[in-house]
Scaffold this motif. Structure first.
Motif, PDB file in Angstrom:
ATOM      1  N   ASP B   7       0.867  -1.176   0.000  1.00  0.00           N
ATOM      2  CA  ASP B   7       0.000   0.000   0.000  1.00  0.00           C
ATOM      3  C   ASP B   7       0.904   1.226   0.000  1.00  0.00           C
ATOM      4  N   ILE B   8       1.096   1.814  -1.149  1.00  0.00           N
ATOM      5  CA  ILE B   8       1.997   2.968  -1.234  1.00  0.00           C
ATOM      6  C   ILE B   8       1.148   4.228  -1.276  1.00  0.00           C
ATOM      7  N   GLU B   9       1.218   5.000  -0.212  1.00  0.00           N
ATOM      8  CA  GLU B   9       0.467   6.253  -0.185  1.00  0.00           C
ATOM      9  C   GLU B   9       1.325   7.363  -0.756  1.00  0.00           C
ATOM     10  N   ASN B  10       0.726   8.265  -1.495  1.00  0.00           N
ATOM     11  CA  ASN B  10       1.459   9.412  -2.018  1.00  0.00           C
ATOM     12  C   ASN B  10       2.692   9.022  -2.821  1.00  0.00           C
ATOM     13  N   VAL B  11       2.493   8.338  -3.906  1.00  0.00           N
ATOM     14  CA  VAL B  11       3.634   7.980  -4.762  1.00  0.00           C
ATOM     15  C   VAL B  11       4.356   9.283  -5.139  1.00  0.00           C
ATOM     16  N   SER B  12       5.660   9.329  -4.912  1.00  0.00           N
ATOM     17  CA  SER B  12       6.400  10.572  -5.168  1.00  0.00           C
ATOM     18  C   SER B  12       7.087  10.519  -6.534  1.00  0.00           C
ATOM     19  N   LYS B  13       7.684  11.642  -6.914  1.00  0.00           N
ATOM     20  CA  LYS B  13       8.430  11.772  -8.155  1.00  0.00           C
ATOM     21  C   LYS B  13       7.585  11.407  -9.387  1.00  0.00           C
ATOM     22  N   ILE B  14       6.347  11.848  -9.345  1.00  0.00           N
ATOM     23  CA  ILE B  14       5.458  11.782 -10.503  1.00  0.00           C
ATOM     24  C   ILE B  14       4.680  13.095 -10.510  1.00  0.00           C
ATOM     25  N   GLU B  15       3.873  13.302 -11.545  1.00  0.00           N
ATOM     26  CA  GLU B  15       3.047  14.504 -11.594  1.00  0.00           C
ATOM     27  C   GLU B  15       1.710  14.197 -10.931  1.00  0.00           C
ATOM     28  N   GLY B  16       1.412  14.837  -9.816  1.00  0.00           N
ATOM     29  CA  GLY B  16       0.100  14.712  -9.186  1.00  0.00           C
ATOM     30  C   GLY B  16       0.049  13.695  -8.059  1.00  0.00           C
ATOM     31  N   HIS B  17      -1.171  13.506  -7.545  1.00  0.00           N
ATOM     32  CA  HIS B  17      -1.376  12.698  -6.336  1.00  0.00           C
ATOM     33  C   HIS B  17      -1.960  11.337  -6.671  1.00  0.00           C
ATOM     34  N   LYS B  30      -4.328 -10.510  -6.272  1.00  0.00           N
ATOM     35  CA  LYS B  30      -5.804 -10.549  -6.225  1.00  0.00           C
ATOM     36  C   LYS B  30      -6.398  -9.171  -6.539  1.00  0.00           C
ATOM     37  N   GLU B  31      -5.709  -8.142  -6.100  1.00  0.00           N
ATOM     38  CA  GLU B  31      -6.180  -6.782  -6.394  1.00  0.00           C
ATOM     39  C   GLU B  31      -4.988  -5.923  -6.765  1.00  0.00           C
ATOM     40  N   CYS B  32      -5.191  -5.025  -7.712  1.00  0.00           N
ATOM     41  CA  CYS B  32      -4.111  -4.143  -8.140  1.00  0.00           C
ATOM     42  C   CYS B  32      -4.747  -2.842  -8.610  1.00  0.00           C
ATOM     43  N   LYS B  33      -4.627  -1.822  -7.771  1.00  0.00           N
ATOM     44  CA  LYS B  33      -5.366  -0.593  -8.043  1.00  0.00           C
ATOM     45  C   LYS B  33      -4.471   0.643  -8.002  1.00  0.00           C
ATOM     46  N   LEU B  34      -4.506   1.388  -9.053  1.00  0.00           N
ATOM     47  CA  LEU B  34      -3.887   2.712  -9.042  1.00  0.00           C
ATOM     48  C   LEU B  34      -4.984   3.691  -8.609  1.00  0.00           C
ATOM     49  N   GLU B  35      -4.870   4.159  -7.370  1.00  0.00           N
ATOM     50  CA  GLU B  35      -5.940   5.002  -6.816  1.00  0.00           C
ATOM     51  C   GLU B  35      -5.550   6.469  -6.983  1.00  0.00           C
ATOM     52  N   ILE B  36      -5.964   7.043  -8.095  1.00  0.00           N
ATOM     53  CA  ILE B  36      -5.616   8.444  -8.352  1.00  0.00           C
ATOM     54  C   ILE B  36      -6.409   9.329  -7.400  1.00  0.00           C
ATOM     55  N   ASP B  37      -5.708  10.233  -6.743  1.00  0.00           N
ATOM     56  CA  ASP B  37      -6.282  11.007  -5.654  1.00  0.00           C
ATOM     57  C   ASP B  37      -6.175  12.506  -5.951  1.00  0.00           C
ATOM     58  N   GLU B  38      -6.409  12.831  -7.196  1.00  0.00           N
ATOM     59  CA  GLU B  38      -6.329  14.217  -7.612  1.00  0.00           C
ATOM     60  C   GLU B  38      -7.757  14.749  -7.670  1.00  0.00           C
ATOM     61  N   ASN B  39      -7.979  15.967  -7.240  1.00  0.00           N
ATOM     62  CA  ASN B  39      -9.356  16.471  -7.222  1.00  0.00           C
ATOM     63  C   ASN B  39      -9.791  17.017  -8.575  1.00  0.00           C
ATOM     64  N   GLN B  40     -11.005  16.691  -8.955  1.00  0.00           N
ATOM     65  CA  GLN B  40     -11.518  17.134 -10.254  1.00  0.00           C
ATOM     66  C   GLN B  40     -11.685  18.639 -10.276  1.00  0.00           C
ATOM     67  N   ARG B  41     -11.436  19.179 -11.483  1.00  0.00           N
ATOM     68  CA  ARG B  41     -11.648  20.615 -11.680  1.00  0.00           C
ATOM     69  C   ARG B  41     -12.658  20.869 -12.801  1.00  0.00           C
ATOM     70  N   PHE B  42     -13.215  19.794 -13.353  1.00  0.00           N
ATOM     71  CA  PHE B  42     -14.379  19.875 -14.249  1.00  0.00           C
ATOM     72  C   PHE B  42     -14.127  20.718 -15.503  1.00  0.00           C
ATOM     73  N   MET B 416      -1.344  12.916 -13.242  1.00  0.00           N
ATOM     74  CA  MET B 416      -2.641  12.812 -12.582  1.00  0.00           C
ATOM     75  C   MET B 416      -3.503  14.055 -12.791  1.00  0.00           C
ATOM     76  N   SER B 417      -2.879  15.228 -12.936  1.00  0.00           N
ATOM     77  CA  SER B 417      -3.664  16.438 -13.201  1.00  0.00           C
ATOM     78  C   SER B 417      -4.484  16.250 -14.472  1.00  0.00           C
ATOM     79  N   CYS B 418      -3.820  15.716 -15.505  1.00  0.00           N
ATOM     80  CA  CYS B 418      -4.503  15.472 -16.767  1.00  0.00           C
ATOM     81  C   CYS B 418      -5.586  14.422 -16.621  1.00  0.00           C
TER      82      CYS B 418
END
Lengths: 155, 429
Positions: B7-17, B30-42, B416-418
């Motif tokens: 469980d890697i929280e806040n992956v660093s050295k990338i663009e965004g959260h 069994k599970e493999c999830k990239l949980e993008i945690d960037e807030n939408q700006r619509f 992640m911003s994109c």
């Protein structure tokens, strides 16, 4: 000489001002590294928790409850909180949904609810005390360099 | 039952959260999830109702990292909708702006995000002694791109000079000469880092589909869509082949190509188009190019490094042509009318797609986007699952596996911003 502890943090934004800061390193890397210890800078080093800082450079607007808590935490841990970029200083353009009409609001409402968004996107100063602001979308690279040089001189 | 959770929280050295979660039972993922945690700006919603002239200015703000690509892709969509033909000089300047964006963006990714993994350091701030010169190599390459972006676009983030119909400002002869000198001065440095990523061997392969824009001179703006497991299609048909997929654990949607995972980005481009690279690049990187086509995601880093040299060589050619001939051209006059337009460009991280509708007053009534990082999410999750199972079979420690997972994520250079520009989910009730 003790180095100045600087943290760089991003909230809801495009991270363009952090890119400008990283471009500013092209010109200032050696000078700044003699004086600055970047204790928090997720774009460039592993980040686990917010550290005590002398200066917190904060980019982005505040759009969720989680972000409110994190910003307050950064405020409690820093001596000088600097909002850099238009989103941090004024909310714009991350706050564009504040002006959405009813139709658009209805369409985005499920997302706002699911991810615990605030009713309105806020600039930093709507949540905490901000000590200085550097405006621009993105911030101008020469202005940013001048500001940071100034902080280092006066620290 | 033997269980491991990464469980890697806040992956660093990338663009965004983003966070990464992998659950393993008895050696199987069994599970493999990239949980993008960037807030939408619509942004897609915000685009509706905008005047066509404002669209590129607004869409650039989706992402500071890829802003030149968003600017030029939305401009292309508007110009197609309004049937605007721009001059040859405008296309030369746009190619330079795109090259410059790729150059500085790849340099940030390779020197500042990925090299610390190669040298087993936490960050470039830990590059002391003989490693220190890599920091300056990175800064110099980045600056060559930054300078070129600045003289062509006005600045490297949200370039103001590029508009529908052309440009509003132009570089002078001195600036062009300076840009050529800077680009020439970083060629050797780039070849040095190509060698590093070539020799950073990773034992991993997974067959997938690669998609990229393809043309005669490896530019990022024009051409057909080439598909490694399919036939070439015109760029207007891109939208007929992809579908969006909701990932309930992420603030971004994923995208599939004809219901299957696929990859876009430098690796896809080099795999599909390496014979179209600049001749000087091909000459100086001959051995390294023999590694492609590659099915190893870590070679996306090598592919980006190779592209940096192509960006330099191709830009020098264009600048030489412009040096004595650049004119302060007025942007093309635009006749406003209703229309539909599709723009496709190769952003640093892969194929970027805009599909817009304008009404008779030139107001945007619809804007649909397909973003590189969204297209790579499922491919990324599958690569991680396979790689993790192989590492477990080799009895690697949890720490080693975690680092490798982060390295896979960084190899994709996700943005992640994109990826979270807009989200529309049907949550049931």
């Amino acid at each position: 000489m003790k180095k100045i502890r600087v943290g760089v943090y991003n909230f809801t934004c495009c991270e363009g001002c952090t890119i400008v800061l990283i471009e500013a390193l092209n010109k200032r890397y050696d000078q700044w590294m003699k004086k600055i210890d970047f204790v928090d800078f997720r774009a460039l080093k592993p980040f686990k928790e917010v550290h005590d800082t002398d200066i917190a450079l904060v980019e982005g607007a505040i759009s969720t409850e989680k972000e409110v808590e994190k910003l307050k935490h950064i405020r409690a841990k820093t001596k000088k909180l600097v909002a850099f970029g238009s989103a941090a200083c004024m909310g714009f353009p991350s706050n564009q949904r504040n002006d959405f009409d009813d139709r658009k609001m209805k369409e985005i409402m499920p997302v706002l609810k699911a991810f615990h968004h605030l009713d309105k996107v806020s600039p930093l100063k709507g949540i905490v005390k901000v000590d200085d602001e550097i405006l621009g979308c993105p911030v101008d690279i020469d202005v940013l360099i001048k500001k940071i040089d100034g902080y280092l001189k006066n620290a | 039952m033997h269980k491991i959770e990464i469980d890697i929280e806040n992956v660093s050295k990338i663009e965004g959260h983003t966070n990464m979660y992998v659950k393993i039972e008895d050696g199987k993922v069994k599970e493999c999830k990239l949980e993008i945690d960037e807030n939408q700006r619509f942004y897609k919603k915000a685009a509706e109702g905008l005047d066509y002239k404002m669209l590129p200015v607004k869409m650039s703000r989706i992402c500071g990292t890829c802003s030149a690509a968003h600017t030029l892709c939305s401009i292309e969509a508007v110009e197609k909708a309004l049937k605007v033909e721009v001059s040859e000089q405008t296309m030369m300047l746009r190619n330079l702006l795109m090259n410059a964006g790729h150059l500085r963006d790849h340099a940030m990714h390779l020197y500042f995000f990925c090299l610390p993994d190669v040298f087993r350091k936490e960050s470039i701030f830990d590059f002391q002694g003989e490693l220190h010169e890599w920091i300056h190599d990175g800064l110099d390459v980045k600056e060559a791109g930054n300078f070129l972006s600045t003289i062509i676009g006005g600045r490297s983030v949200h370039p103001p000079f590029a508009i529908v119909g052309g440009f509003t400002q132009f570089p002078n002869k001195e600036q062009i000469k300076e840009a050529i000198a800077q680009l020439q001065s970083v060629r050797e440095k780039i070849i040095k880092i190509v060698d590093v990523f070539y020799n950073y061997k990773k034992d991993f392969n997974r067959d997938t589909n690669y998609v990229a824009l393809s043309n005669n001179n490896y530019n990022y703006l024009k051409g057909n869509i080439k598909i490694s497991k399919g036939t070439e299609i015109p760029e207007e048909d891109f939208g007929k082949h992809y579908e969006k997929v909701v990932l309930p654990y992420s603030t971004a949607r994923a995208v599939k190509w004809e219901s299957k995972d696929y990859m876009v980005g430098a690796l896809a481009r080099i795999n599909l188009n390496k014979d179209k690279l600049h001749n000087d690049t091909k000459r100086d990187l001959k051995t390294y190019l023999e590694k492609f086509p590659s099915m190893c995601i870590f070679d996306n880093n090598l592919a980006q490094a190779i592209e940096m040299l192509h960006n330099v060589d191709n830009s020098i050619d264009i600048l030489q042509k412009l040096k004595n001939n650049i004119k302060a051209e007025k942007p093309v006059d635009v006749k406003v009318k209703a229309g539909k337009g599709i723009g496709v460009v190769e952003a640093p991280r892969g194929t970027l797609y805009y599909d817009i509708d304008l009404d008779s007053k030139g107001i945007v009534t619809k804007a649909d986007l397909c973003i590189p990082t969204q297209q790579n999410i499922i491919n990324l999750e599958k690569d991680i699952a396979k790689h993790v199972e192989e590492l477990i079979a080799k009895n690697k420690s949890k720490d080693e596996i975690s680092l490798s997972v982060e390295e896979v994520i960084r190899a994709y250079d996700p943005c992640m911003s994109c990826a979270t520009h807009f989200l529309k989910i049907n949550w049931g009730d």
